[in-house]
Design an enzyme around this catalytic site. Sequence first.
Site, PDB file in Angstrom:
ATOM      1  N   VAL A   1       6.953  25.448   7.153  1.00 38.65           N
ATOM      2  CA  VAL A   1       6.922  26.476   7.986  1.00 38.65           C
ATOM      3  C   VAL A   1       8.120  27.126   8.755  1.00 38.65           C
ATOM      4  CG1 VAL A   1       5.485  27.253  10.326  1.00 38.65           C
ATOM      5  CG2 VAL A   1       4.341  25.901   8.354  1.00 38.65           C
ATOM      6  N   PRO A   2       8.718  28.179   8.147  1.00 40.36           N
ATOM      7  CA  PRO A   2       9.998  28.568   8.421  1.00 40.36           C
ATOM      8  C   PRO A   2      10.464  28.767   9.736  1.00 40.36           C
ATOM      9  CG  PRO A   2       8.937  30.237   7.238  1.00 40.36           C
ATOM     10  CD  PRO A   2       8.080  29.180   7.446  1.00 40.36           C
ATOM     11  N   CYS A   3      10.491  27.956  10.663  1.00 42.80           N
ATOM     12  CA  CYS A   3      11.075  28.224  11.959  1.00 42.80           C
ATOM     13  C   CYS A   3      12.527  28.471  11.824  1.00 42.80           C
ATOM     14  CB  CYS A   3      10.595  26.977  13.063  1.00 42.80           C
ATOM     15  SG  CYS A   3      11.093  25.291  12.324  1.00 42.80           S
ATOM     16  N   HIS A   4      13.035  27.931  10.860  1.00 45.45           N
ATOM     17  CA  HIS A   4      14.661  28.234  10.870  1.00 45.45           C
ATOM     18  C   HIS A   4      15.176  29.692  10.765  1.00 45.45           C
ATOM     19  CE1 HIS A   4      13.380  27.919   6.669  1.00 45.45           C
ATOM     20  NE2 HIS A   4      14.167  28.725   6.369  1.00 45.45           N
TER      21      HIS A   4
END
Length: 167
Positions: A126-129
């Site tokens: 889950v690409p919080c970056h």
Amino acid sequence: MPAPSPLFVLHVATPIGTMQLSSTENHLFSARFLENGFETDSPDIPDCLALAATQLNEYFAGTRQTFDVPLYGQGTSFQQQVWQALRQIPAGRTDHYLGLAKRMGNTGAVRAVGAANGANPWLVLVPCHRVIGARGQLVGYAGGLWRKQWLLEHEAKMSGTYQRGLF
């Protein structure tokens, strides 16, 4: 929310450190980077955990940009909305907290979006970056800012897109 039981654990070596994956029999519970030693892998690995490891290896090899691993439904309704919004940011692109809040229809929720982003238990998947500061600067990442920069550069190469002025 307390961790479900039983949890299965598998470690994945990546170019930016070891990731520890935890799952129930059917859903990924967490994916995080380890800074120090780790416990041993579970003797039995459920299919969802093997799938997560395979997809992470494909991602780091540059052949996968999205993930379809079943996730354990933890978090508040708002957090889950934010995490779903994160999954809509394509590899090689970024957004910022205000942008996410706007897309969710609540510009007053910028800090809450930031808090939900920081509570994401599934790093990389889950690409919080992909969330950066409003002025294009790197801000907060549970895996460390150096990893965030590496991930964004990796995705830019992989997707063939690059947003100028990120950092």
